[in-house]
Design a protein around this motif. Structure first.
Motif, PDB file in Angstrom:
ATOM      1  N   ARG A 268      61.504  88.488  62.428  1.00 26.88           N
ATOM      2  CA  ARG A 268      61.127  88.362  61.829  1.00 26.88           C
ATOM      3  C   ARG A 268      60.354  86.308  62.878  1.00 26.88           C
ATOM      4  NH1 ARG A 268      58.690  90.434  56.665  1.00 26.88           N
ATOM      5  NH2 ARG A 268      61.006  89.584  55.789  1.00 26.88           N
ATOM      6  N   VAL A 269      58.875  86.606  62.615  1.00 30.26           N
ATOM      7  CA  VAL A 269      58.226  84.854  63.263  1.00 30.26           C
ATOM      8  C   VAL A 269      56.780  86.004  63.471  1.00 30.26           C
ATOM      9  CG1 VAL A 269      57.609  83.231  64.965  1.00 30.26           C
ATOM     10  CG2 VAL A 269      59.930  84.554  65.117  1.00 30.26           C
ATOM     11  N   ASP A 270      55.735  84.888  62.167  1.00 32.74           N
ATOM     12  CA  ASP A 270      54.552  84.924  61.661  1.00 32.74           C
ATOM     13  C   ASP A 270      53.924  84.377  63.178  1.00 32.74           C
ATOM     14  OD1 ASP A 270      54.374  86.685  59.966  1.00 32.74           O
ATOM     15  OD2 ASP A 270      54.851  84.432  58.184  1.00 32.74           O
ATOM     16  N   VAL A 271      53.220  84.947  63.758  1.00 41.58           N
ATOM     17  CA  VAL A 271      52.202  84.456  64.892  1.00 41.58           C
ATOM     18  C   VAL A 271      50.513  84.207  64.309  1.00 41.58           C
ATOM     19  CG1 VAL A 271      51.994  84.256  67.099  1.00 41.58           C
ATOM     20  CG2 VAL A 271      53.531  84.886  66.605  1.00 41.58           C
ATOM     21  N   ARG A 272      49.995  82.650  64.429  1.00 42.80           N
ATOM     22  CA  ARG A 272      48.711  82.942  64.498  1.00 42.80           C
ATOM     23  C   ARG A 272      47.757  83.275  65.591  1.00 42.80           C
ATOM     24  NH1 ARG A 272      47.898  81.171  59.255  1.00 42.80           N
ATOM     25  NH2 ARG A 272      49.327  80.420  57.842  1.00 42.80           N
ATOM     26  N   PRO A 273      46.855  84.012  64.808  1.00 45.97           N
ATOM     27  CA  PRO A 273      45.955  83.949  66.535  1.00 45.97           C
ATOM     28  C   PRO A 273      45.426  82.295  66.787  1.00 45.97           C
ATOM     29  CG  PRO A 273      44.932  84.648  64.652  1.00 45.97           C
ATOM     30  CD  PRO A 273      45.982  84.311  63.892  1.00 45.97           C
ATOM     31  N   GLY A 274      45.478  82.405  68.121  1.00 44.90           N
ATOM     32  CA  GLY A 274      45.623  81.259  68.927  1.00 44.90           C
ATOM     33  C   GLY A 274      46.658  80.547  69.542  1.00 44.90           C
ATOM     34  N   GLN A 275      48.171  81.170  68.836  1.00 43.63           N
ATOM     35  CA  GLN A 275      49.182  80.727  68.785  1.00 43.63           C
ATOM     36  C   GLN A 275      49.514  81.581  70.546  1.00 43.63           C
ATOM     37  OE1 GLN A 275      51.317  80.744  65.656  1.00 43.63           O
ATOM     38  NE2 GLN A 275      50.661  77.764  65.059  1.00 43.63           N
TER      39      GLN A 275
END
Length: 426
Positions: A268-275
């Motif tokens: 799992r990887v957390d991706v923020r908006p703008g990334q």
């Protein structure tokens, strides 16, 4: 009065001494810890076959000694170096004894060039070729710490101490996750020796070199020792899960894992908006596998909807196969924010699958080496760069093709009707 002055002077002197003694210690305590020195162990074959005189008119042993002297003169000061031999002490025919004949000639540590050269100078071709036990001994010699560790194996023949297969030994060392690399050099090797040394090197991410001349040997060993002193990024060992729900959460970095034949592993990887998430995976065939195989890297939501995928197929001509993907997450301006004031990240599930298969005689454990790279960068500002259903800018090409097909159909239809009308008129 005089007594008081002496007491005051003594107290002042004592304070000065304490200040001089304490402040440097405090300053030193604030400094970063010294970097660990890289470790290298040279493993030299001293078996009876090293008597052969086919390297620049000299025996293989003489060529190895000359190369070692040149290498020892050039070892960087920061490298801790050791030397281990195999087949150097037992000249008899007792296989059980001969296959235990491996010994550390010079301990891993700061190099005393004179002492090391003297030790190498006493060697003479003697016994068997226990490569497997020598690799196990060398791995034990290099234990401890997080510094770069490298074994450089120099031999002129294949192992003579089966069933302890040195290739399996190398795989077991790699499976320990200690990031120990084994490089192999074959002196005038035949096909069997070359295949075995290739297998040993590939199992640990090392290199294989065929050597025909003394200068080739010394030059290559120097290069490998220097490489140990060069900073490298070490993969972080991780273990993927059987589903996204229990998968380890990864940040940007390089990761290593093991995957059995035909297995699916999740991360799992957390991706923020703008990334933008950029991920790639390599799976290595460190043993004999059937032709026609592939690897899949798939990104999906936690609910199972596929976002984007990358895949690659192979046909047995390469020992590693890689693929990658990109997933930009644009900013919409109405994202929920967390306690830190930043937009809430989306959890992306990464699935790594392989379609390798092997014959019944090939060991399936440990699994195949997997190297996963994860990077999180700023997403592109241009909306056309954002992946839509995994196509990205491919939508523009698809739209152009559809429009071109539509126009071509209209033109062809008009021409056909015109030809029919002309035919009827005539």
């Amino acid at each position: 009065m005089i007594t008081r002055r002496w007491l005051a002077a003594g107290a002042g002197g004592l304070l000065a001494v304490l200040a001089v003694g304490l402040f440097p210690a405090n300053a030193a305590a604030g400094e970063p810890a010294a970097k660990e020195s890289p470790k290298v162990e040279l493993v030299l074959d001293v078996s009876g076959s090293m008597r052969a005189t086919d390297i620049d008119g000299k025996s293989r042993m003489a060529a190895a000694k000359q190369a070692f002297n040149e290498v020892l003169d050039a070892v960087p000061d920061e490298v801790q170096l050791g030397i281990r031999t195999l087949g150097a002490n037992y000249p008899g025919d007792d296989r059980q004894v001969g296959c235990k004949d491996t010994k550390q000639l010079y301990p891993v540590g700061r190099l005393d060039r004179t002492e090391a050269k003297t030790a190498v100078g006493t060697l003479a071709p003697t016994g068997w070729t226990p490569i497997g036990p020598a690799l196990l001994g060398a791995a034990d010699d290099l234990k401890g710490g997080d510094a770069t560790r490298r074994i450089v194996l120099i031999t002129d023949g294949e192992d003579t101490c089966a069933p302890l297969d040195p290739c399996e030994v190398a795989r077991d060392i790699a499976a320990q996750g200690i990031h120990l690399v084994i490089d192999t050099l074959g002196l005038v090797p035949d096909a069997k020796t070359r295949n075995q040394l290739l297998c040993i090197a590939e199992a640990t991410g090392g290199t294989y070199t065929s050597v025909q001349h003394t200068d080739e040997l010394s030059g290559r060993v120097k290069q490998l020792v220097d490489r140990a002193a060069t900073p490298v990024v070490k993969p972080v060992a991780t273990e993927g899960a059987k589903s996204c729900e229990g998968a380890p959460k990864l940040g940007a970095g390089l990761y290593s894992d093991r995957e059995t034949f035909g297995e699916h592993r999740w991360y799992r990887v957390d991706v923020r908006p703008g990334q933008e998430l950029r991920a790639s995976v390599s799976v290595s065939a460190d043993r004999a596998v059937n032709n026609d195989y592939g690897v899949l890297l798939r990104a999906s939501t936690t609910h199972g909807r596929e976002i984007v995928r990358g895949s690659e197929a192979g046909d047995g001509r390469t020992d590693a196969i890689s693929t990658g993907l990109r997933y930009p997450k644009p900013e919409t301006g109405d994202e929920d924010t967390g306690a830190d004031g930043k937009p809430v990240a989306e959890t992306v599930c990464l699935q790594v699958s392989n379609s390798f298969a092997a014959g019944p005689s090939v060991k399936t454990t440990p699994g195949l080496p997997v190297e996963l790279t994860v990077d999180l960068v700023d997403a592109p500002d241009d909306a056309s760069d954002v992946a839509s259903f995994g196509l990205g800018r491919g939508w523009w090409l698809l739209a152009v093709l559809v429009l071109a097909g539509f126009l071509a159909g209209l033109v062809w239809g008009w021409i056909s009707r015109w030809r029919v009308s002309v035919w009827r008129t005539n």
